[in-house]
Scaffold this motif. Structure first.
Motif, mmCIF file in Angstrom:
data_model
loop_
_atom_site.group_PDB
_atom_site.id
_atom_site.type_symbol
_atom_site.label_atom_id
_atom_site.label_comp_id
_atom_site.label_asym_id
_atom_site.label_seq_id
_atom_site.Cartn_x
_atom_site.Cartn_y
_atom_site.Cartn_z
ATOM 1 N N UNK A 190 -4.086 2.942 -6.215
ATOM 2 C CA UNK A 190 -2.933 2.165 -5.801
ATOM 3 C C UNK A 190 -2.211 1.642 -7.043
ATOM 4 N N UNK A 191 -0.913 1.587 -6.947
ATOM 5 C CA UNK A 191 -0.078 1.078 -8.026
ATOM 6 C C UNK A 191 0.442 -0.288 -7.607
ATOM 7 N N UNK A 192 0.534 -1.209 -8.560
ATOM 8 C CA UNK A 192 0.972 -2.566 -8.286
ATOM 9 C C UNK A 192 2.171 -2.917 -9.152
ATOM 10 N N UNK A 193 2.952 -3.887 -8.694
ATOM 11 C CA UNK A 193 4.068 -4.419 -9.467
ATOM 12 C C UNK A 193 4.095 -5.922 -9.244
ATOM 13 N N UNK A 194 4.365 -6.651 -10.292
ATOM 14 C CA UNK A 194 4.382 -8.117 -10.206
ATOM 15 C C UNK A 194 5.574 -8.580 -9.374
ATOM 16 N N UNK A 195 5.343 -9.516 -8.476
ATOM 17 C CA UNK A 195 6.411 -10.124 -7.678
ATOM 18 C C UNK A 195 6.971 -11.283 -8.486
ATOM 19 N N UNK A 209 1.590 -12.378 -5.142
ATOM 20 C CA UNK A 209 2.064 -12.360 -6.533
ATOM 21 C C UNK A 209 2.216 -10.931 -7.041
ATOM 22 N N UNK A 210 1.667 -9.966 -6.296
ATOM 23 C CA UNK A 210 1.787 -8.547 -6.627
ATOM 24 C C UNK A 210 2.264 -7.786 -5.402
ATOM 25 N N UNK A 211 3.081 -6.757 -5.636
ATOM 26 C CA UNK A 211 3.481 -5.820 -4.577
ATOM 27 C C UNK A 211 2.601 -4.588 -4.699
ATOM 28 N N UNK A 212 2.092 -4.091 -3.574
ATOM 29 C CA UNK A 212 1.273 -2.881 -3.556
ATOM 30 C C UNK A 212 2.128 -1.679 -3.203
ATOM 31 N N UNK A 213 1.936 -0.600 -3.938
ATOM 32 C CA UNK A 213 2.563 0.680 -3.611
ATOM 33 C C UNK A 213 1.441 1.625 -3.212
ATOM 34 N N UNK A 214 1.287 1.921 -1.927
ATOM 35 C CA UNK A 214 0.152 2.724 -1.480
ATOM 36 C C UNK A 214 0.267 4.188 -1.933
ATOM 37 N N UNK A 215 -0.874 4.858 -1.973
ATOM 38 C CA UNK A 215 -0.928 6.272 -2.311
ATOM 39 C C UNK A 215 -0.357 7.061 -1.139
ATOM 40 N N UNK A 216 0.512 8.031 -1.442
ATOM 41 C CA UNK A 216 1.115 8.862 -0.399
ATOM 42 C C UNK A 216 0.152 9.970 -0.006
ATOM 43 N N UNK A 217 0.031 10.227 1.290
ATOM 44 C CA UNK A 217 -0.866 11.266 1.785
ATOM 45 C C UNK A 217 -0.113 12.136 2.770
ATOM 46 N N UNK A 218 -0.595 13.361 2.916
ATOM 47 C CA UNK A 218 -0.028 14.272 3.898
ATOM 48 C C UNK A 218 -1.171 15.064 4.522
#
Length: 134
Positions: A1-6, A57-66
């Motif tokens: 998972x990738x995160x970004x600071x809010x 305090x962090x935004x989560x960017x979930x892993x994309x799946x197909x």
């Protein structure tokens, strides 16, 4: 998972490890995305991420799946929205002939928007000889 600071949120974290983690994120990735692999101590990162996500305090960017065995492609680019039109400034050129989709757009209004050129239209410059006639 990738995160970004809010950046817009603030909260005084309870544990010392979480505060250490958040200060490290603030110093190394002020507005950029990051993953847990970027940190030397995985235990501090796990504790920090869990508390920071809990307090938004962090935004989560979930892993994309197909579907299993299917190919997935994701393309991103940056566009400047200018008064003279839109301008793509990053990303690779995509040849439409190489891409085939199983889906089809049927809405005529959407198709019309997609047919428009993204290139900015150049304004014609008046030469010195041409002036407004009175």
């Amino acid at each position: 998972t990738v995160f970004k600071r809010a950046v817009e949120n603030s909260y005084m974290l309870k544990t010392q490890r979480s505060r250490q983690f958040l200060s490290d994120v603030h110093a190394r990735f002020p507005t950029l995305c990051f993953s847990m692999r970027a940190f030397e101590d995985p235990q501090v990162a796990r504790v920090g991420v869990s508390e920071c996500v809990r307090h938004e305090l962090l935004h989560e960017y979930p892993v994309l799946k197909d579907k299993e065995g299917e190919f997935v492609a994701q393309m991103k680019f940056t566009v400047l929205l200018l008064p003279s039109g839109s301008k793509k400034i990053t990303g690779l050129a995509l040849s439409q002939g190489n891409v085939k989709s199983t889906k089809e757009i049927k809405n005529e209004a959407v198709l019309e928007v997609l047919r428009r050129s993204m290139a900015a239209k150049k304004k014609k410059k008046k030469s010195k000889g041409e002036s407004k006639e009175e």
